[in-house]
Motif scaffolding. Structure first.
Motif, PDB file in Angstrom:
ATOM      1  N   TYR A  94      14.555  34.923 -88.399  1.00  0.00           N
ATOM      2  CA  TYR A  94      13.525  33.771 -88.332  1.00  0.00           C
ATOM      3  C   TYR A  94      14.293  32.573 -88.183  1.00  0.00           C
ATOM      4  N   ASP A  95      15.491  32.666 -88.766  1.00  0.00           N
ATOM      5  CA  ASP A  95      16.496  31.216 -88.930  1.00  0.00           C
ATOM      6  C   ASP A  95      16.905  31.245 -87.683  1.00  0.00           C
ATOM      7  N   VAL A 117       4.617  38.551 -97.022  1.00  0.00           N
ATOM      8  CA  VAL A 117       5.777  39.620 -96.922  1.00  0.00           C
ATOM      9  C   VAL A 117       4.777  40.646 -97.834  1.00  0.00           C
ATOM     10  N   GLU A 125       4.988  31.489 -98.219  1.00  0.00           N
ATOM     11  CA  GLU A 125       5.515  33.660 -97.798  1.00  0.00           C
ATOM     12  C   GLU A 125       5.010  33.673 -98.937  1.00  0.00           C
ATOM     13  N   ARG A 155       2.475  33.322 -94.092  1.00  0.00           N
ATOM     14  CA  ARG A 155       3.316  33.966 -93.455  1.00  0.00           C
ATOM     15  C   ARG A 155       3.459  34.869 -94.540  1.00  0.00           C
ATOM     16  N   GLU A 189      13.979  41.459 -96.746  1.00  0.00           N
ATOM     17  CA  GLU A 189      12.844  40.558 -96.245  1.00  0.00           C
ATOM     18  C   GLU A 189      13.874  39.260 -96.190  1.00  0.00           C
ATOM     19  N   CYS A 190      15.077  39.421 -97.195  1.00  0.00           N
ATOM     20  CA  CYS A 190      16.103  37.846 -96.609  1.00  0.00           C
ATOM     21  C   CYS A 190      16.895  38.612 -95.457  1.00  0.00           C
ATOM     22  N   ARG A 244      10.025  27.174 -90.915  1.00  0.00           N
ATOM     23  CA  ARG A 244       9.644  28.012 -92.383  1.00  0.00           C
ATOM     24  C   ARG A 244       8.139  27.356 -92.095  1.00  0.00           C
ATOM     25  N   ASN A 256      14.501  37.077 -92.700  1.00  0.00           N
ATOM     26  CA  ASN A 256      14.289  35.221 -92.801  1.00  0.00           C
ATOM     27  C   ASN A 256      15.756  34.897 -92.505  1.00  0.00           C
TER      28      ASN A 256
END
Length: 464
Positions: A101-102, A68, A112, A66, A94-95, A108, A98
């Motif tokens: 997603y988390d 970025v 990435e 995936r 980006e953080c 994960r 993530n």
């Protein structure tokens, strides 16, 4: 066992056969990190997380990429507006992606990759395309010659003569429909050195180059949202195949989350940020809400639908809790899911049909609890946990049960103490035969959204 998937390029559901026996390779177009994610963004990652989990359950070794996109026009514009470095905008968001997603339980990725980390691979691809006559340099830009590739627009089923000019830089184009692979540098913008001058990558080139690096000349599945079919995925195919790659064997696209019939979008101002949603809804409920409709079906966002999802998941969770209490221990998931569930998932990831099996099993388990049939109740919980585990929705899995990943855990103990205090007052009223007061307490709790169940071991509460 044959998994079948809808292939956008074939416009039909096809039997899936991996290019390498026992292995599945997936490339998912990930985030363009100009802003924090809304739930429409995260839906794509969640849908393909379920796909990945199902392939893994079926015994495949899955490589999941995936990317970025950490440089593009919007990121540069945001940096100029805020007076910040472009890379700080990208990294911050980006953080945030993530974290989203988390929070919703997405595994994960295997890798990435960031676009800016793969400029040498992009240069290599551009050089090859120029040598083969499919691309040309002009005034510091590098363009793909769309007329040079006969298969252009096959994915989106369009005709080249009907196509409007590409919406990117124009300097030096031979045909207005040619698209930019590399953009000449401008003052104040980030740039990298190439044989054709300093500049920065175009959006489409990034993914073709990164897919080639991490998955090779051919791979099984390329995924993304419906909005990426054209121009992004169409241009990826043109670059990769003209370069000599076979590229993706299957194309899978998830539908959108909409509001008032329109695609959820930051530019339309109708987005609902994940960071805000998890303050008001348990993340596992959000996963249930976003992950249980079919991946090719639109989701029309509403709080009413979210409340319905919350209630539906609470019924599943309540059954698991009651059965584990009856068993006196946590019940482990079954080794295999029921055949009907597997059949539904094998058929183009039919999560709604698979979820119907979950709810049927929960009803059977509740009947077993009512009949005090411990063995049957335990067996049904084991099946339910196995099915939920495949969907990433098992409430007893450590990703939800531990470390405060689910914000509801933080409040459950406090609420439980308060409710039990009120229930003790109700029990005291019943003990002195003051049934009017006991009933009034029960009614007040129900009006507050709590269901009270009198059991042989004492009263139990749950969200109604």
């Amino acid at each position: 066992m044959t998994i079948r998937l809808y292939d956008t390029s074939a416009r039909q559901i096809r039997d899936f056969s991996p290019l390498t026996p026992g292995c599945v390779s997936i490339y998912l177009c990930g985030a363009t990190v100009q802003a924090a994610p809304h739930i429409g963004h995260i839906r794509s990652g969640l849908n393909f997380d379920i796909m990945r989990r199902w392939f893994t359950y079926r015994g495949y070794d899955v490589t999941f990429i995936r990317n970025v996109t950490d440089i593009d026009d919007k990121i540069i514009a945001k940096a100029a507006e805020q007076g910040r470095p472009w890379w700080s905008i990208g990294y911050e968001n980006e953080c945030a992606f993530n974290a989203g997603y988390d929070a919703l339980g997405c595994l994960r990725p295997t890798y990435e990759p960031r676009a800016t980390g793969h400029v040498p691979e992009m240069i290599e691809m551009m050089r090859g395309l120029i040598e083969r006559g499919h691309a040309y340099a002009a005034e510091g830009n590098v363009y793909f010659d769309v007329r040079s590739y006969p298969g252009y627009l096959a994915l989106s089923n369009q005709q080249l003569d009907d196509l409007r000019a590409a919406g990117d830089v124009e300097a030096g184009k031979r045909d207005p429909r040619d698209f930019a692979m590399w953009k000449a540098s401008k003052p104040g913008e980030p740039s990298w050195e190439t044989p054709w001058g300093r500049g920065r990558p175009g959006w489409h080139l990034e993914c073709s180059a990164m897919a080639h690096k991490y998955l090779g000349e051919s791979f099984d599945i390329h995924g993304g949202g419906l909005d990426l079919i054209f121009p992004h995925h169409e241009n990826e195919i043109a670059q990769a195949k003209a370069f000599g790659d076979d590229f993706a064997a299957f194309w899978a696209h998830n539908a959108w989350v909409t509001m008032s019939g329109e695609k959820m979008s930051k530019s339309l101002g109708n987005s609902v940020l994940v960071s805000e949603m998890v303050k008001h809804w348990r993340p596992i409920v959000l996963r249930y809400y976003l992950g249980t409709p079919h991946y090719r079906s639109m989701i029309e966002y509403s709080e009413e639908a979210l409340r319905e999802a919350e209630s539906a998941f609470a019924r599943i969770e309540g059954f698991i809790q009651r059965a584990c209490e009856l068993a006196g221990q946590q019940i482990e998931p079954a080794a295999e899911v029921p055949p009907a569930f597997a059949e539904a998932m094998d058929d183009d990831l039919g999560v709604p049909q698979a979820l119907a099996i979950v709810h049927t099993t929960v009803r059977q388990g509740n009947s077993a609890l009512t009949a005090d049939d411990k063995d049957s109740a335990v067996a049904r919980v084991a099946e339910v946990r196995a099915m939920l585990g495949v969907l990433g929705l098992d409430p007893l899995d450590e990703q939800w049960a531990g470390s405060g990943a689910d914000r509801g855990d933080d409040l459950h103990g406090v609420v439980d103490s308060l409710v039990r205090l009120v229930l003790e007052q109700r029990q005291a009223a019943r003990g002195r035969k003051d049934y009017a007061t006991a009933d009034a307490i029960r009614d007040q709790l129900q009006q507050s959204g709590l269901a009270i169940e009198d059991t042989p071991s004492g009263p139990r509460w749950s969200l109604s």
